[in-house]
Design a protein around this motif. Structure first.
Motif, mmCIF file in Angstrom:
data_model
loop_
_atom_site.group_PDB
_atom_site.id
_atom_site.type_symbol
_atom_site.label_atom_id
_atom_site.label_comp_id
_atom_site.label_asym_id
_atom_site.label_seq_id
_atom_site.Cartn_x
_atom_site.Cartn_y
_atom_site.Cartn_z
ATOM 1 N N PHE A 80 0.847 -1.193 0.000
ATOM 2 C CA PHE A 80 0.000 0.000 0.000
ATOM 3 C C PHE A 80 0.884 1.246 0.000
ATOM 4 O O PHE A 80 1.928 1.269 0.661
ATOM 5 N N TYR A 81 0.441 2.261 -0.726
ATOM 6 C CA TYR A 81 1.174 3.502 -0.867
ATOM 7 C C TYR A 81 0.277 4.674 -0.460
ATOM 8 O O TYR A 81 -0.911 4.671 -0.746
ATOM 9 N N LEU A 82 0.878 5.650 0.187
ATOM 10 C CA LEU A 82 0.149 6.802 0.704
ATOM 11 C C LEU A 82 0.297 7.969 -0.271
ATOM 12 O O LEU A 82 1.420 8.314 -0.672
ATOM 13 N N PHE A 83 -0.821 8.567 -0.652
ATOM 14 C CA PHE A 83 -0.840 9.706 -1.562
ATOM 15 C C PHE A 83 -1.484 10.890 -0.862
ATOM 16 O O PHE A 83 -2.459 10.737 -0.123
ATOM 17 N N LEU A 84 -0.950 12.084 -1.116
ATOM 18 C CA LEU A 84 -1.511 13.316 -0.621
ATOM 19 C C LEU A 84 -2.042 14.106 -1.805
ATOM 20 O O LEU A 84 -1.491 14.037 -2.898
ATOM 21 N N SER A 85 -3.098 14.867 -1.574
ATOM 22 C CA SER A 85 -3.600 15.736 -2.641
ATOM 23 C C SER A 85 -4.105 17.021 -2.037
ATOM 24 O O SER A 85 -4.335 17.140 -0.853
#
Length: 75
Positions: A69-74
């Motif tokens: 799993f990878y964490l993304f910010l927006s």
């Protein structure tokens, strides 16, 4: 199956929104990966980044093709 449904939903949203909201959103992947969704979600609300830390308003955990799993910010 779930990825197909999510991809179809994203495409439908892009068509409805005219692509303007999606095209203007900026996104960044946080360095690192997580072996479980729970671990990613535990870090999501507390993650700190070096560039414009306060301007990132949402976070999202996504599973990659490698099963991690990878964490993304927006914003």
């Amino acid at each position: 199956m779930i990825k197909t449904v999510l991809a179809a939903g994203t495409l439908a949203l892009a068509v409805v929104a005219g692509g303007t909201a999606i095209a203007s959103a900026e996104e960044a992947q946080v360095e690192g990966n997580y072996s479980t969704l729970a671990a990613c979600q535990a870090d999501g609300p507390n993650v700190q980044v070096n560039r414009d830390n306060n301007s990132w308003t949402t976070w999202d955990c996504r599973q990659g093709n490698d099963g991690l799993f990878y964490l993304f910010l927006s914003r």
